[in-house]
Structure formats: C-alpha cells, structure tokens
Design a protein around this motif. Structure first.
Motif, PDB file in Angstrom:
ATOM      1  N   GLY A 148       0.530  -1.289  -0.204  1.00 58.77           N
ATOM      2  CA  GLY A 148      -0.049   0.084  -0.181  1.00 58.77           C
ATOM      3  C   GLY A 148       0.593   1.031   0.267  1.00 58.77           C
ATOM      4  O   GLY A 148       0.283   2.364  -0.509  1.00 58.77           O
ATOM      5  N   THR A 149       2.010   1.226   0.253  1.00 61.68           N
ATOM      6  CA  THR A 149       2.526   2.099   0.290  1.00 61.68           C
ATOM      7  C   THR A 149       3.844   2.369  -0.703  1.00 61.68           C
ATOM      8  O   THR A 149       3.713   2.820  -1.401  1.00 61.68           O
ATOM      9  CB  THR A 149       3.774   2.212   2.033  1.00 61.68           C
ATOM     10  OG1 THR A 149       2.874   2.184   2.805  1.00 61.68           O
ATOM     11  CG2 THR A 149       4.818   3.839   1.309  1.00 61.68           C
ATOM     12  N   HIS A 150       4.564   0.984  -0.521  1.00 59.81           N
ATOM     13  CA  HIS A 150       5.474   1.147  -2.031  1.00 59.81           C
ATOM     14  C   HIS A 150       5.283   0.150  -3.149  1.00 59.81           C
ATOM     15  O   HIS A 150       4.600  -0.307  -3.187  1.00 59.81           O
ATOM     16  CB  HIS A 150       6.895   0.051  -1.927  1.00 59.81           C
ATOM     17  CG  HIS A 150       7.512   1.143  -0.235  1.00 59.81           C
ATOM     18  ND1 HIS A 150       7.381   0.348   0.744  1.00 59.81           N
ATOM     19  CD2 HIS A 150       8.416   1.829  -0.453  1.00 59.81           C
ATOM     20  CE1 HIS A 150       8.092   1.245   1.422  1.00 59.81           C
ATOM     21  NE2 HIS A 150       8.658   2.459   1.017  1.00 59.81           N
ATOM     22  N   PRO A 173      -0.751  -4.368  -6.172  1.00 61.09           N
ATOM     23  CA  PRO A 173      -1.105  -5.591  -4.613  1.00 61.09           C
ATOM     24  C   PRO A 173      -2.662  -5.757  -4.276  1.00 61.09           C
ATOM     25  O   PRO A 173      -3.071  -6.618  -3.703  1.00 61.09           O
ATOM     26  CB  PRO A 173      -0.029  -5.768  -3.976  1.00 61.09           C
ATOM     27  CG  PRO A 173       1.223  -5.023  -4.429  1.00 61.09           C
ATOM     28  CD  PRO A 173       0.148  -4.110  -4.964  1.00 61.09           C
ATOM     29  N   LEU A 174      -2.420  -4.399  -3.727  1.00 63.12           N
ATOM     30  CA  LEU A 174      -3.979  -4.264  -3.154  1.00 63.12           C
ATOM     31  C   LEU A 174      -5.344  -4.650  -3.913  1.00 63.12           C
ATOM     32  O   LEU A 174      -6.045  -4.860  -3.169  1.00 63.12           O
ATOM     33  CB  LEU A 174      -3.828  -2.692  -2.615  1.00 63.12           C
ATOM     34  CG  LEU A 174      -3.117  -1.917  -1.023  1.00 63.12           C
ATOM     35  CD1 LEU A 174      -3.648  -0.531  -0.775  1.00 63.12           C
ATOM     36  CD2 LEU A 174      -3.588  -2.874   0.021  1.00 63.12           C
ATOM     37  N   ASP A 179      -0.867 -10.721  -0.796  1.00 62.22           N
ATOM     38  CA  ASP A 179      -0.033 -10.271   0.651  1.00 62.22           C
ATOM     39  C   ASP A 179       1.181 -10.374   0.180  1.00 62.22           C
ATOM     40  O   ASP A 179       1.696 -10.177  -1.419  1.00 62.22           O
ATOM     41  CB  ASP A 179       0.203 -11.232   1.709  1.00 62.22           C
ATOM     42  CG  ASP A 179       0.555 -13.275   0.950  1.00 62.22           C
ATOM     43  OD1 ASP A 179       1.107 -12.860   0.190  1.00 62.22           O
ATOM     44  OD2 ASP A 179       0.395 -13.742   2.035  1.00 62.22           O
ATOM     45  N   LYS A 180       2.542 -10.146   0.769  1.00 60.32           N
ATOM     46  CA  LYS A 180       3.824  -9.865  -0.328  1.00 60.32           C
ATOM     47  C   LYS A 180       4.219 -11.004  -0.833  1.00 60.32           C
ATOM     48  O   LYS A 180       5.268 -10.704  -1.777  1.00 60.32           O
ATOM     49  CB  LYS A 180       5.247  -9.744   1.589  1.00 60.32           C
ATOM     50  CG  LYS A 180       5.299  -7.877   1.382  1.00 60.32           C
ATOM     51  CD  LYS A 180       5.990  -8.078   2.655  1.00 60.32           C
ATOM     52  CE  LYS A 180       5.975  -6.232   2.890  1.00 60.32           C
ATOM     53  NZ  LYS A 180       7.431  -6.529   3.696  1.00 60.32           N
ATOM     54  N   ILE A 181       4.473 -12.002  -0.326  1.00 62.92           N
ATOM     55  CA  ILE A 181       5.005 -13.275  -1.015  1.00 62.92           C
ATOM     56  C   ILE A 181       3.949 -13.553  -2.129  1.00 62.92           C
ATOM     57  O   ILE A 181       4.555 -14.010  -3.439  1.00 62.92           O
ATOM     58  CB  ILE A 181       4.761 -14.950  -0.074  1.00 62.92           C
ATOM     59  CG1 ILE A 181       5.368 -14.664   1.160  1.00 62.92           C
ATOM     60  CG2 ILE A 181       4.868 -15.421  -0.984  1.00 62.92           C
ATOM     61  CD1 ILE A 181       6.761 -14.640   0.291  1.00 62.92           C
ATOM     62  N   GLN A 182       2.429 -13.287  -2.259  1.00 61.99           N
ATOM     63  CA  GLN A 182       1.962 -13.789  -3.523  1.00 61.99           C
ATOM     64  C   GLN A 182       2.031 -12.419  -4.250  1.00 61.99           C
ATOM     65  O   GLN A 182       2.256 -13.029  -5.839  1.00 61.99           O
ATOM     66  CB  GLN A 182       0.850 -13.258  -3.327  1.00 61.99           C
ATOM     67  CG  GLN A 182      -0.040 -14.424  -2.004  1.00 61.99           C
ATOM     68  CD  GLN A 182      -1.914 -14.024  -1.564  1.00 61.99           C
ATOM     69  OE1 GLN A 182      -1.538 -13.527  -1.281  1.00 61.99           O
ATOM     70  NE2 GLN A 182      -2.480 -15.667  -1.998  1.00 61.99           N
ATOM     71  N   THR A 183       2.738 -11.045  -3.713  1.00 62.74           N
ATOM     72  CA  THR A 183       3.045 -10.044  -4.873  1.00 62.74           C
ATOM     73  C   THR A 183       4.169 -10.356  -5.463  1.00 62.74           C
ATOM     74  O   THR A 183       4.704 -10.006  -6.690  1.00 62.74           O
ATOM     75  CB  THR A 183       2.838  -8.711  -4.303  1.00 62.74           C
ATOM     76  OG1 THR A 183       1.740  -8.303  -3.699  1.00 62.74           O
ATOM     77  CG2 THR A 183       3.496  -7.480  -4.999  1.00 62.74           C
TER      78      THR A 183
END
Length: 218
Positions: A148-150, A173-174, A179-183
């Motif tokens: 959500g930031t980067h 991603p949002l 999540d991070k791994i999925q992204t």
C-alpha cells in the motif's frame, strides 16, 4: 500472467529504464522531496493528446497548469464501468513531464502489445491515470517494502541465466488482495520465471522500492 488480469497492469516489457535508476534518483534528490507533483490537469492533457492523435488534429499546446520538472512516470488507460485495463506504459527514466506525458499518453494507448491500438469509438468510455514516481530506494531483500506504500521493481536471473525485470505500481497488490509473497511470486511470473517459485528463487531477487503520486480522471 494474462493481459486481462489486474495483476498484469504494469508489464515490465512495457517499461523503459534501468535498475540502477534507484541510485541515480537518490543522487538527484528525488528521495528527499516527496511533493504534490501529480495534478488532475495532467490527466486532462493526456485526454487532449490522445483525442488529437485519434482524429489527426494538431497536438494540444504545451500545458501551463503543471510543472515541467523531470520525473519517471506511467500513463494507464482503463475502459468501461468495470475499469478494465486498456493500456499501460511508462518509464523509470526521468523525463520532462510535458514531453513524457505527451509521449506515453499515446504510447500506452496505441502500442501496448497486450492490446490492439485504441479506437475512436472507445474514447468516450476511457479513464486515464497518471503516476509520478519518486522516493526510489534499494531494498535489503525481496520483502523490504510495505504493501500500500511502495511500488516494487525486481531484477532476477531466469532459469537460463538471462536477466529479467518486472514491476508493480503501489496500487496493484491491494487491488488483487495479495500479501507480499503472493505479490513477489506474481511479479516473478510476469517477469518470465517459468519454474517453481521457492525461497531460494525469492532470495536471488534484487528489489528497488518506490512511491508514486497517482491522479485519475474519467
């Protein structure tokens, strides 16, 4: 990843620039000066540019309502009530905004290889978004960024040892609920990784994180 996926919004095959740009941007001071650069007038300008291109008119005059400073940028076109992706191309190289928006308003509409060129009939149903990229930083590893930031840009070696790159802007991603791994795994696939994705594959990634100012107009 197929072009109809929101996760394919920002294909690195459509991105120009180099991974080293993260360091160059910091040297130029971009990291230290997060400003309100993005203006809705940039979107109106993109509409004017595309309209003139579609109808073979003289290009619109140079805008006077927003800065002509140099920044990396993306232009994204969507269409219809469901805002289906219609084209997205950008650059990680700094460009004067007047020239960069003029160039990528047309390029993203007409030359995104995932889609046919834009038609006049589609124009009334379009939405355009402009993303001005800033605050580039080298990540310590593949997880060194915030959802959500980067936005993130990754570089990795394919199974054949070829260098590959891919990027997602911060909103992707949002929008997908990842999540991070999925992204990261989705970005590896989009960049051309065909084998199994595991921790060893993720650890070889070189990551640059960045932020963006986003404005949209329908």
């Amino acid at each position: 990843m197929c072009s109809s996926d929101l996760g394919a919004l920002h294909s690195e095959s459509q991105v120009q620039g180099r991974m080293a740009s993260g360091s160059r941007h910091r040297e130029n001071g971009l990291e230290a000066r997060k400003q309100n650069i993005a203006k809705h007038d940039m979107c109106y300008f993109c509409f004017d540019v595309l309209y003139c291109h579609l109808y073979n008119l003289q290009p619109p005059q140079v805008p006077t309502t927003f800065s002509n400073a140099e920044y990396p940028l993306f232009v994204t076109w969507k269409i219809g009530k469901d805002q289906k992706l219609r084209g997205c191309i950008g650059t990680f190289n700094e460009m004067e905004l007047h020239h960069g928006l003029r160039e990528y308003a047309i390029t993203s509409a007409m030359k995104d290889s995932r889609f046919s060129p834009m038609s006049r009939e589609e124009f009334p149903g379009l939405q355009v978004s402009v993303s001005i990229l800033c605050n580039f930083e080298d990540g310590a590893d593949f997880s060194d960024w915030e959802l959500g930031t980067h936005g993130i840009r990754i570089e990795f070696l394919s199974e054949r040892g070829n260098k590959k790159t891919a990027t997602f802007l911060p909103e992707v991603p949002l929008a997908q609920g990842w999540d991070k791994i999925q992204t990261i795994d989705s970005l590896l696939r989009k960049g051309g990784w065909r084998g199994q994705v595991n921790q060893d594959v993720r650890r070889q990634i070189r990551l640059v994180r960045y932020q963006s100012e986003l404005v949209s107009v329908s």
